[in-house]
Write a protein that holds these residues in place. Structure first.
Motif, PDB file in Angstrom:
ATOM      1  N   ALA A   5       0.835  -1.202   0.000  1.00  0.00           N
ATOM      2  CA  ALA A   5       0.000   0.000   0.000  1.00  0.00           C
ATOM      3  C   ALA A   5       0.870   1.252   0.000  1.00  0.00           C
ATOM      4  O   ALA A   5       1.978   1.258   0.536  1.00  0.00           O
ATOM      5  CB  ALA A   5      -0.903   0.004   1.228  1.00  0.00           C
ATOM      6  N   THR A   6       0.346   2.320  -0.610  1.00  0.00           N
ATOM      7  CA  THR A   6       1.032   3.608  -0.607  1.00  0.00           C
ATOM      8  C   THR A   6       0.066   4.685  -0.125  1.00  0.00           C
ATOM      9  O   THR A   6      -1.155   4.536  -0.210  1.00  0.00           O
ATOM     10  CB  THR A   6       1.538   3.982  -2.010  1.00  0.00           C
ATOM     11  N   ALA A   7       0.625   5.781   0.348  1.00  0.00           N
ATOM     12  CA  ALA A   7      -0.158   6.939   0.769  1.00  0.00           C
ATOM     13  C   ALA A   7       0.737   8.168   0.607  1.00  0.00           C
ATOM     14  O   ALA A   7       1.481   8.530   1.508  1.00  0.00           O
ATOM     15  CB  ALA A   7      -0.632   6.790   2.212  1.00  0.00           C
ATOM     16  N   ASP A   8       0.670   8.765  -0.581  1.00  0.00           N
ATOM     17  CA  ASP A   8       1.547   9.885  -0.915  1.00  0.00           C
ATOM     18  C   ASP A   8       0.862  11.216  -0.633  1.00  0.00           C
ATOM     19  O   ASP A   8      -0.166  11.538  -1.243  1.00  0.00           O
ATOM     20  CB  ASP A   8       1.948   9.822  -2.388  1.00  0.00           C
ATOM     21  N   VAL A   9       1.408  11.978   0.292  1.00  0.00           N
ATOM     22  CA  VAL A   9       0.902  13.308   0.597  1.00  0.00           C
ATOM     23  C   VAL A   9       1.326  14.240  -0.535  1.00  0.00           C
ATOM     24  O   VAL A   9       2.506  14.261  -0.913  1.00  0.00           O
ATOM     25  CB  VAL A   9       1.441  13.796   1.960  1.00  0.00           C
ATOM     26  N   VAL A  10       0.362  14.987  -1.094  1.00  0.00           N
ATOM     27  CA  VAL A  10       0.643  15.848  -2.241  1.00  0.00           C
ATOM     28  C   VAL A  10       0.133  17.263  -1.981  1.00  0.00           C
ATOM     29  O   VAL A  10      -0.777  17.473  -1.175  1.00  0.00           O
ATOM     30  CB  VAL A  10      -0.001  15.296  -3.532  1.00  0.00           C
TER      31      VAL A  10
END
Length: 154
Positions: A5-10
């Protein structure tokens, strides 16, 4: 090899770049009679001012709910079921015809490009009596993908 899983703050520009190529979403509005929510699958786009736009009909529950309580939530999905997605919280406004005719042209352009006959398109929108939901993005979560938690990648 398991998918992690990924969770990239943008930031906002990265968010808008992500959203521009994705046109499938789930709109969540608040019902009046209960503490519940109304969940609606929608086609969506991003207008030139960075707002989410959704074409619908004024009789739909999502329109009635958003007119009464403009606080909405969206989940914008990738075409691929296992692709990235993002949750957005925003403020909705409802645009009605005939005043919204130019807004419908922009809606079409941001999803499908140029129409072969804009007069025909405008006439169809008027004939169908559509409404446009326009959501100003107030906050968003990370751009995420599903999968195993990273700490399980051994």
């Amino acid at each position: 090899m398991p998918k992690i899983a990924t969770a990239d703050v943008v930031d906002r520009p990265q968010l808008l770049e992500f959203l521009r190529s994705r046109h499938h979403g789930v709109l969540i509005t608040r019902r009046s009679s209960t503490d519940g929510v109304q969940v609606s699958p929608v086609a969506c786009g991003i207008d030139t001012d960075g707002r989410i736009v959704i074409s619908t009909y004024p009789q739909r529950a999502k329109v009635r709910n958003a007119r009464r309580n403009p606080n909405v939530t969206m989940c914008v999905l990738s075409d691929d079921w296992d692709g990235a997605y993002v949750q957005i919280d925003g403020t909705a406004e409802i645009l009605d015809l005939p005043e919204a005719l130019d807004d419908f042209v922009e809606y079409y352009r941001c999803i499908a490009g140029e129409h072969p006959d804009w007069d025909e398109y405008r006439a169809a929108m008027l004939r169908q009596g559509k409404s446009l939901i326009r959501v100003t993005i107030d906050s968003w979560g990370p751009i995420a993908t599903g999968g195993f938690p990273p700490e399980l990648d051994a």
